[in-house]
Design an enzyme around this catalytic site. Structure first.
Site, PDB file in Angstrom:
ATOM      1  N   ASN A 105      41.427  41.175 -20.350  1.00 41.74           N
ATOM      2  CA  ASN A 105      41.982  42.497 -20.080  1.00 41.74           C
ATOM      3  C   ASN A 105      42.671  42.432 -18.723  1.00 41.74           C
ATOM      4  OD1 ASN A 105      40.876  43.510 -22.491  1.00 41.74           O
ATOM      5  ND2 ASN A 105      38.908  43.854 -21.492  1.00 41.74           N
ATOM      6  N   HIS A 121      38.684  36.956 -15.859  1.00 43.15           N
ATOM      7  CA  HIS A 121      37.652  36.479 -16.788  1.00 43.15           C
ATOM      8  C   HIS A 121      38.193  36.506 -18.204  1.00 43.15           C
ATOM      9  CE1 HIS A 121      37.100  40.801 -16.083  1.00 43.15           C
ATOM     10  NE2 HIS A 121      36.735  40.918 -17.348  1.00 43.15           N
ATOM     11  N   HIS A 170      36.911  36.753 -22.014  1.00 46.32           N
ATOM     12  CA  HIS A 170      35.796  37.048 -22.915  1.00 46.32           C
ATOM     13  C   HIS A 170      35.873  36.038 -24.064  1.00 46.32           C
ATOM     14  CE1 HIS A 170      35.068  41.261 -21.349  1.00 46.32           C
ATOM     15  NE2 HIS A 170      36.330  41.121 -20.974  1.00 46.32           N
ATOM     16  N   GLN A 185      40.543  46.508 -17.883  1.00 52.90           N
ATOM     17  CA  GLN A 185      39.879  45.579 -16.964  1.00 52.90           C
ATOM     18  C   GLN A 185      39.008  46.392 -16.017  1.00 52.90           C
ATOM     19  OE1 GLN A 185      42.437  43.051 -14.573  1.00 52.90           O
ATOM     20  NE2 GLN A 185      40.694  41.894 -13.747  1.00 52.90           N
ATOM     21  N   SER A 186      37.754  46.013 -15.903  1.00 51.18           N
ATOM     22  CA  SER A 186      36.837  46.757 -15.028  1.00 51.18           C
ATOM     23  C   SER A 186      36.342  45.909 -13.859  1.00 51.18           C
ATOM     24  CB  SER A 186      35.647  47.299 -15.827  1.00 51.18           C
ATOM     25  OG  SER A 186      34.912  46.247 -16.410  1.00 51.18           O
TER      26      SER A 186
HETATM   27  P1  5GP Z   1      36.418  43.801 -18.369  1.00 50.37           P
HETATM   28  O1  5GP Z   1      36.151  45.217 -18.798  1.00 50.37           O
HETATM   29  O2  5GP Z   1      36.775  43.752 -16.906  1.00 50.37           O
HETATM   30  O3  5GP Z   1      37.387  43.091 -19.244  1.00 50.37           O
HETATM   31  O4  5GP Z   1      35.060  43.028 -18.571  1.00 50.37           O
HETATM   32  C1  5GP Z   1      34.058  42.986 -17.616  1.00 50.37           C
HETATM   33  C2  5GP Z   1      32.819  42.531 -18.305  1.00 50.37           C
HETATM   34  O5  5GP Z   1      31.880  42.158 -17.329  1.00 50.37           O
HETATM   35  C3  5GP Z   1      32.151  43.608 -19.177  1.00 50.37           C
HETATM   36  O6  5GP Z   1      32.081  43.157 -20.509  1.00 50.37           O
HETATM   37  C4  5GP Z   1      30.789  43.792 -18.524  1.00 50.37           C
HETATM   38  O7  5GP Z   1      29.772  44.023 -19.473  1.00 50.37           O
HETATM   39  C5  5GP Z   1      30.594  42.498 -17.769  1.00 50.37           C
HETATM   40  N1  5GP Z   1      29.784  42.596 -16.565  1.00 50.37           N
HETATM   41  C6  5GP Z   1      29.937  43.499 -15.566  1.00 50.37           C
HETATM   42  N2  5GP Z   1      29.035  43.275 -14.596  1.00 50.37           N
HETATM   43  C7  5GP Z   1      28.307  42.201 -14.991  1.00 50.37           C
HETATM   44  C8  5GP Z   1      27.216  41.495 -14.399  1.00 50.37           C
HETATM   45  O8  5GP Z   1      26.737  41.794 -13.300  1.00 50.37           O
HETATM   46  N3  5GP Z   1      26.721  40.434 -15.092  1.00 50.37           N
HETATM   47  C9  5GP Z   1      27.230  40.063 -16.308  1.00 50.37           C
HETATM   48  N4  5GP Z   1      26.660  39.006 -16.911  1.00 50.37           N
HETATM   49  N5  5GP Z   1      28.247  40.709 -16.901  1.00 50.37           N
HETATM   50  C10 5GP Z   1      28.784  41.768 -16.243  1.00 50.37           C
END
Ligand code: 5GP
Length: 111
Positions: free
Chosen positions: A84, A97, A99, A91-92
């Site tokens: 993302n 990263h 997935h 993206q959070s």
């Molecule tokens: P995004 O939304 O940015 O594409 O994905 C971020 C991902 O990081 C999410 O799926 C969320 O569950 C995961 N995530 C966030 N904080 C942590 C953490 O502290 N440890 C792990 N293992 N995953 C995390």
């Protein structure tokens, strides 16, 4: 600015690590959306794919090649790799990263 993923790389906070080498780290997502939900991150602090440049080619290529090994190590032949890129794309965490998702039937297109 560093994110929680930098703390995972530095082993300052725990994660269920499934693969590590000098360039990247893979660990289980804390909130899995499928039986296999791994996050593959570079150790280099890149915000997202848009933050990568020509000199990151080898790093990104290395990570793409490693997805197969990581998925296979978890027992899955078929898997999806998705990133993302930016808040508008959900993206959070602003550390690049990928997935790696598998273990259930996946729909296409994603929402
Ligand atoms: P995004 O939304 O940015 O594409 O994905 C971020 C991902 O990081 C999410 O799926 C969320 O569950 C995961 N995530 C966030 N904080 C942590 C953490 O502290 N440890 C792990 N293992 N995953 C995390």
């Amino acid at each position: 600015m560093s994110t929680i993923f930098s703390k995972i790389i530095a082993k300052e906070i725990p994660a269920d690590i499934v693969y590590e080498d000098e360039l990247c780290l893979a660990f289980k997502d804390i909130n899995p959306t499928a039986p296999m939900h791994i996050l593959l991150i570079p150790k280099k602090e890149l915000l997202n794919l848009s933050d990568a440049e020509e000199n990151d080619q080898a790093l990104l290529g290395h990570m793409m090649i490693k997805t197969k090994e990581i998925a296979h190590s978890q027992g899955f032949e078929d898997y999806r790799v998705v990133t993302n890129n930016g808040a508008g794309a959900q993206q959070s965490v602003f550390h690049l990263h990928f997935h790696i998702i598998g273990g259930r039937s996946l729909n296409w297109p994603p929402g």
